[in-house]
Design a protein around this motif. Structure first.
Motif, PDB file in Angstrom:
ATOM      1  N   PHE A 225      -8.026  14.906 -11.289  1.00 40.83           N
ATOM      2  CA  PHE A 225      -7.778  15.051  -9.850  1.00 40.83           C
ATOM      3  C   PHE A 225      -8.911  14.519  -8.978  1.00 40.83           C
ATOM      4  CE2 PHE A 225      -4.747  18.106 -11.545  1.00 40.83           C
ATOM      5  CZ  PHE A 225      -3.627  17.853 -10.747  1.00 40.83           C
ATOM      6  N   LEU A 226      -9.861  13.803  -9.586  1.00 37.96           N
ATOM      7  CA  LEU A 226     -11.006  13.330  -8.791  1.00 37.96           C
ATOM      8  C   LEU A 226     -10.557  12.470  -7.608  1.00 37.96           C
ATOM      9  CD1 LEU A 226     -13.629  12.468 -11.582  1.00 37.96           C
ATOM     10  CD2 LEU A 226     -13.890  14.193  -9.785  1.00 37.96           C
ATOM     11  N   ALA A 227      -9.673  11.507  -7.861  1.00 40.60           N
ATOM     12  CA  ALA A 227      -9.226  10.623  -6.770  1.00 40.60           C
ATOM     13  C   ALA A 227      -8.400  11.410  -5.758  1.00 40.60           C
ATOM     14  CB  ALA A 227      -8.418   9.464  -7.344  1.00 40.60           C
ATOM     15  N   PHE A 228      -7.494  12.222  -6.255  1.00 41.17           N
ATOM     16  CA  PHE A 228      -6.647  13.008  -5.345  1.00 41.17           C
ATOM     17  C   PHE A 228      -7.482  13.932  -4.448  1.00 41.17           C
ATOM     18  CE2 PHE A 228      -4.510  17.028  -4.416  1.00 41.17           C
ATOM     19  CZ  PHE A 228      -3.523  16.559  -3.567  1.00 41.17           C
ATOM     20  N   SER A 229      -8.592  14.442  -4.984  1.00 46.76           N
ATOM     21  CA  SER A 229      -9.401  15.372  -4.182  1.00 46.76           C
ATOM     22  C   SER A 229      -9.843  14.724  -2.867  1.00 46.76           C
ATOM     23  CB  SER A 229     -10.612  15.864  -4.971  1.00 46.76           C
ATOM     24  OG  SER A 229     -11.583  14.840  -5.121  1.00 46.76           O
ATOM     25  N   GLY A 230     -10.026  13.406  -2.886  1.00 46.33           N
ATOM     26  CA  GLY A 230     -10.411  12.705  -1.654  1.00 46.33           C
ATOM     27  C   GLY A 230      -9.305  12.789  -0.606  1.00 46.33           C
ATOM     28  N   ILE A 231      -8.078  12.645  -1.068  1.00 47.00           N
ATOM     29  CA  ILE A 231      -6.938  12.743  -0.139  1.00 47.00           C
ATOM     30  C   ILE A 231      -6.849  14.164   0.410  1.00 47.00           C
ATOM     31  CG2 ILE A 231      -4.412  12.617   0.038  1.00 47.00           C
ATOM     32  CD1 ILE A 231      -4.453  10.488  -2.155  1.00 47.00           C
ATOM     33  N   LEU A 232      -6.930  15.123  -0.487  1.00 46.49           N
ATOM     34  CA  LEU A 232      -6.736  16.512  -0.063  1.00 46.49           C
ATOM     35  C   LEU A 232      -7.810  16.976   0.917  1.00 46.49           C
ATOM     36  CD1 LEU A 232      -4.941  19.076  -0.572  1.00 46.49           C
ATOM     37  CD2 LEU A 232      -6.872  19.894  -1.913  1.00 46.49           C
ATOM     38  N   ILE A 233      -9.072  16.739   0.561  1.00 53.54           N
ATOM     39  CA  ILE A 233     -10.154  17.248   1.417  1.00 53.54           C
ATOM     40  C   ILE A 233     -10.197  16.483   2.744  1.00 53.54           C
ATOM     41  CG2 ILE A 233     -12.671  17.553   1.614  1.00 53.54           C
ATOM     42  CD1 ILE A 233     -11.214  19.649  -0.178  1.00 53.54           C
ATOM     43  N   THR A 234      -9.921  15.196   2.714  1.00 59.94           N
ATOM     44  CA  THR A 234      -9.904  14.443   3.974  1.00 59.94           C
ATOM     45  C   THR A 234      -8.765  14.951   4.860  1.00 59.94           C
ATOM     46  OG1 THR A 234     -10.768  12.552   2.757  1.00 59.94           O
ATOM     47  CG2 THR A 234      -9.949  12.121   4.976  1.00 59.94           C
ATOM     48  N   PHE A 235      -7.625  15.218   4.240  1.00 56.26           N
ATOM     49  CA  PHE A 235      -6.505  15.784   4.995  1.00 56.26           C
ATOM     50  C   PHE A 235      -6.870  17.169   5.544  1.00 56.26           C
ATOM     51  CE2 PHE A 235      -2.493  18.262   5.074  1.00 56.26           C
ATOM     52  CZ  PHE A 235      -1.848  17.563   6.088  1.00 56.26           C
TER      53      PHE A 235
END
Ligand code: ADP
Ligand code: GN1
Ligand code: MG
Length: 359
Positions: free
Chosen positions: A296-306
């Motif tokens: 989930f490393l890449a996805f974490s960028g989407i989630l936290i930025t959102f």
């Protein structure tokens, strides 16, 4: 002058004569000052900070966390040259406490000033991204064996994205400042993305001691070597997921634009920055990350930025009571950069995942 920061300095174990004290840095939450003392003919700087007790509701508990964390980091780095340059060091009050409470009820702390290093509001090179991530990874690693008890939650549910989303829905419904109209497109963007909010919470991931506010300007880079020398801003160090930290690194260390940039054409996730960030992080974090966390490393960028985007949007709708603003619409501008970045990371997520698999 909002607070008597000059009157606060004598309460700490700082010797010599106070020469000056001025507001310092660009944080959104606390009030930070740089105080200069004359000590036997040498000018020595210190950091004085007023803790925002409207946001951090239990400053003594917060300071207990910081005292434990800085003590542990100090012990783990015993013998390392220039330790007080690499780990934040609290300066006790004259009574030996970690904070001073003034007559108005404000809570203050003092730190040794990390000299010959600085923070940046926007990343300038892949080397900087590498260094920042390496420093935050090392920080997590050093805290992995922090002795019990569990740290206090200084802000409960800080990264509980579904609860952040619920707060946004409430602010939209109330529309207390008639601002839903100018934010129509952003509100729609947020509503369209509701489904991603629970993804990390629904996955069983280990709880660890994490920083929770790993934005690029919370790590000091050495002026001479560029090394990520010291992680700062420890108010939110508490139990969390490492992905909150890595996500916030992607958010703040891959786009060339500042968080409040108005020209959205400048906002984008730059793949070489992500690659450097990932490699830097893994130099220190690879020994403890689980497969699920890596996935989930890449996805974490989407989630936290959102998540930060919806927090800015919520604050805009609710009348700007949380984040410091310096112009009208500042929080809406910040929200826009975040949502633009969410899109940009989303477009590159598959390639980012591929890279994670190969390293
Ligand atoms: P905030 O919670 O408001 O972001 P920070 O703790 O991040 O507050 O401090 C704000 C700024 O002050 C930082 O970005 C950094 O530039 C500077 N700063 C904080 N602590 C130190 C320190 N010990 N030495 C030197 N500069 C510091
Ligand atoms: C705040 O304190 P500072 O400026 O480093 C905020 C973070 C946000 C960030 C957005 C306690 O961080 O959660 O991600 O602004 N800190 C708190 O820039 O809410
Ligand atoms: Mg900060």
């Amino acid at each position: 002058m909002k607070h008597d920061f000059r009157g606060v300095a004598p309460h700490f174990q700082i010797y010599g004569d106070l020469l000056s004290a001025e507001p310092y840095g660009s944080g959104h939450i606390n009030d930070t000052y740089c105080a200069v003392f004359d000590q036997g003919g040498t000018r020595v700087r210190y950091i004085l900070q007023r803790i925002n007790h409207h946001i951090f509701k239990d400053p003594p508990a917060l300071m207990e966390n910081i005292r434990r964390v800085t003590t542990h980091l100090g012990e783990k780095t015993a013998g390392v040259p220039e330790r007080s340059h690499r780990v934040l060091t609290l300066i006790p009050t004259r009574e030996g406490r970690s904070f001073h409470r003034d007559a108005e009820g404000n809570y203050w702390r003092a730190y040794i000033f990390i000299e010959n290093a600085r923070t940046y509001d926007a990343v300038e090179s892949p080397e900087q991204a590498f260094e920042a991530a390496k420093a935050f990874g090392r920080f997590q690693k050093l805290l992995a064996d922090l002795p019990a008890p569990r740290l206090h939650d200084t802000i409960p549910d800080f990264h509980h994205t579904p609860k952040r989303f619920a707060a946004l829905e409430k602010a939209i419904e109330a529309d207390a400042f008639n601002r839903a109209k100018p934010a129509k497109a952003e509100i729609q963007f947020a509503l369209n993305h509701k489904a991603i909010t629970g993804i990390l919470l629904d996955t069983k991931l280990p709880e660890r001691v994490t920083h929770n506010d790993t934005k690029f300007n919370n790590v000091m880079l050495d002026d001479a070597t560029g090394e990520g020398i010291c992680v700062i801003d420890l108010d939110t160090v508490m139990p969390g997921l490492v992905l909150y930290d890595f996500g916030d690194m992607i958010r703040t260390t891959t786009s060339p634009a500042k968080e409040d940039e108005r020209d959205l054409a400048k906002v984008r996730m730059q793949f070489p920055m992500f690659e450097a960030l990932l490699r830097g992080y893994l130099t220190t974090a690879s020994e403890f990350l689980t497969g699920a966390e890596k996935q989930f490393l890449a996805f974490s960028g989407i989630l936290i930025t959102f998540e930060i985007g919806i927090r800015f949007l919520t604050d805009f709708l609710a009348g700007d009571t949380y984040f410091k603003i310096h112009r009208e619409g500042h929080n809406l501008d910040r929200c826009r950069t975040q949502f633009k970045l969410v899109e940009s990371i989303g477009q590159q997520e598959a390639a980012m995942n591929k890279l994670v698999e190969t390293i």
